[in-house]
Design a protein around this motif. Structure first.
Motif, PDB file in Angstrom:
ATOM      1  N   PRO A  11      41.229  41.636  46.833  1.00  0.00           N
ATOM      2  CA  PRO A  11      40.156  40.684  46.544  1.00  0.00           C
ATOM      3  C   PRO A  11      40.621  39.377  45.907  1.00  0.00           C
ATOM      4  O   PRO A  11      39.865  38.715  45.201  1.00  0.00           O
ATOM      5  CB  PRO A  11      39.252  41.477  45.597  1.00  0.00           C
ATOM      6  N   TRP A  12      41.836  38.994  46.144  1.00  0.00           N
ATOM      7  CA  TRP A  12      42.334  37.709  45.667  1.00  0.00           C
ATOM      8  C   TRP A  12      43.270  37.140  46.723  1.00  0.00           C
ATOM      9  O   TRP A  12      43.746  37.842  47.599  1.00  0.00           O
ATOM     10  CB  TRP A  12      43.054  37.845  44.321  1.00  0.00           C
ATOM     11  N   SER A  13      43.493  35.853  46.607  1.00  0.00           N
ATOM     12  CA  SER A  13      44.366  35.165  47.558  1.00  0.00           C
ATOM     13  C   SER A  13      45.723  34.923  46.938  1.00  0.00           C
ATOM     14  O   SER A  13      45.858  34.832  45.715  1.00  0.00           O
ATOM     15  CB  SER A  13      43.762  33.816  47.956  1.00  0.00           C
ATOM     16  N   GLY A  14      46.701  34.789  47.801  1.00  0.00           N
ATOM     17  CA  GLY A  14      48.043  34.471  47.358  1.00  0.00           C
ATOM     18  C   GLY A  14      48.264  32.966  47.384  1.00  0.00           C
ATOM     19  O   GLY A  14      47.310  32.189  47.462  1.00  0.00           O
ATOM     20  N   PRO A  15      49.520  32.572  47.339  1.00  0.00           N
ATOM     21  CA  PRO A  15      49.836  31.152  47.394  1.00  0.00           C
ATOM     22  C   PRO A  15      49.230  30.507  48.644  1.00  0.00           C
ATOM     23  O   PRO A  15      49.168  31.108  49.708  1.00  0.00           O
ATOM     24  CB  PRO A  15      51.365  31.124  47.455  1.00  0.00           C
ATOM     25  N   GLU A  16      48.751  29.311  48.465  1.00  0.00           N
ATOM     26  CA  GLU A  16      48.166  28.520  49.552  1.00  0.00           C
ATOM     27  C   GLU A  16      46.932  29.181  50.149  1.00  0.00           C
ATOM     28  O   GLU A  16      46.582  28.959  51.304  1.00  0.00           O
ATOM     29  CB  GLU A  16      49.211  28.238  50.625  1.00  0.00           C
ATOM     30  N   LEU A  34      42.746  48.379  40.221  1.00  0.00           N
ATOM     31  CA  LEU A  34      42.571  46.982  39.837  1.00  0.00           C
ATOM     32  C   LEU A  34      41.752  46.249  40.898  1.00  0.00           C
ATOM     33  O   LEU A  34      40.815  45.510  40.580  1.00  0.00           O
ATOM     34  CB  LEU A  34      43.936  46.310  39.653  1.00  0.00           C
ATOM     35  N   ALA A  35      42.100  46.451  42.157  1.00  0.00           N
ATOM     36  CA  ALA A  35      41.359  45.818  43.247  1.00  0.00           C
ATOM     37  C   ALA A  35      39.900  46.278  43.251  1.00  0.00           C
ATOM     38  O   ALA A  35      38.984  45.460  43.422  1.00  0.00           O
ATOM     39  CB  ALA A  35      42.025  46.121  44.589  1.00  0.00           C
ATOM     40  N   ASP A  36      39.658  47.576  43.042  1.00  0.00           N
ATOM     41  CA  ASP A  36      38.288  48.097  42.986  1.00  0.00           C
ATOM     42  C   ASP A  36      37.493  47.427  41.862  1.00  0.00           C
ATOM     43  O   ASP A  36      36.336  47.045  42.045  1.00  0.00           O
ATOM     44  CB  ASP A  36      38.283  49.614  42.752  1.00  0.00           C
ATOM     45  N   ASN A  37      38.112  47.294  40.694  1.00  0.00           N
ATOM     46  CA  ASN A  37      37.430  46.676  39.551  1.00  0.00           C
ATOM     47  C   ASN A  37      37.129  45.202  39.801  1.00  0.00           C
ATOM     48  O   ASN A  37      36.040  44.719  39.459  1.00  0.00           O
ATOM     49  CB  ASN A  37      38.263  46.832  38.278  1.00  0.00           C
ATOM     50  N   ILE A  38      38.068  44.485  40.380  1.00  0.00           N
ATOM     51  CA  ILE A  38      37.841  43.065  40.673  1.00  0.00           C
ATOM     52  C   ILE A  38      36.753  42.911  41.727  1.00  0.00           C
ATOM     53  O   ILE A  38      35.885  42.036  41.621  1.00  0.00           O
ATOM     54  CB  ILE A  38      39.149  42.371  41.073  1.00  0.00           C
ATOM     55  N   GLU A  39      36.755  43.769  42.745  1.00  0.00           N
ATOM     56  CA  GLU A  39      35.694  43.726  43.757  1.00  0.00           C
ATOM     57  C   GLU A  39      34.332  43.952  43.104  1.00  0.00           C
ATOM     58  O   GLU A  39      33.360  43.260  43.421  1.00  0.00           O
ATOM     59  CB  GLU A  39      35.933  44.776  44.838  1.00  0.00           C
ATOM     60  N   ALA A  40      34.239  44.909  42.189  1.00  0.00           N
ATOM     61  CA  ALA A  40      32.976  45.182  41.504  1.00  0.00           C
ATOM     62  C   ALA A  40      32.517  43.962  40.712  1.00  0.00           C
ATOM     63  O   ALA A  40      31.329  43.604  40.734  1.00  0.00           O
ATOM     64  CB  ALA A  40      33.117  46.405  40.594  1.00  0.00           C
TER      65      ALA A  40
END
Length: 100
Positions: A11-16, A34-40
């Motif tokens: 749920p996040w982007s990398g460089p560029e 971590l991804a599950d928590n950020i998505e929530a």
């Protein structure tokens, strides 16, 4: 080598602004959690913005600046929600048995 359709879209982007993927079979691992928590959090933020939009665009006059800020925030939240939906859809497709 893991095939891209076996990777989890994070749920996040990398460089560029490029998408980030996680390669793991451990759905309970640190990065998966971590991804599950950020998505929530992203989904909660989108829900709050939707409420705010309903209030802002209600019967009371609203300034152009407030509407522009709301549109920017809603656009960002929609991008996050679309990424979550794509990621979860991919996970579901891999976890469901396929009828042949």
């Amino acid at each position: 080598m893991t095939v891209q359709n076996e990777l989890r879209l994070l749920p996040w982007s990398g460089p560029e602004g490029k998408p980030c993927y996680l390669s793991t079979d451990d759905r309970g691992g640190y990065m998966s959690r971590l991804a599950d928590n950020i998505e929530a959090e992203q989904l909660d933020t989108a829900a709050e913005l939707l409420k705010q939009a309903a209030e802002t665009l209600g019967d009371e006059p609203t300034s152009l600046g407030d509407i522009q800020l709301l549109a920017k925030e809603l656009t960002e939240a929609l991008q996050d929600v679309l990424r979550v939906a794509t990621s979860r859809g991919d996970l579901l497709a891999r976890s469901e048995p396929h009828d042949l």
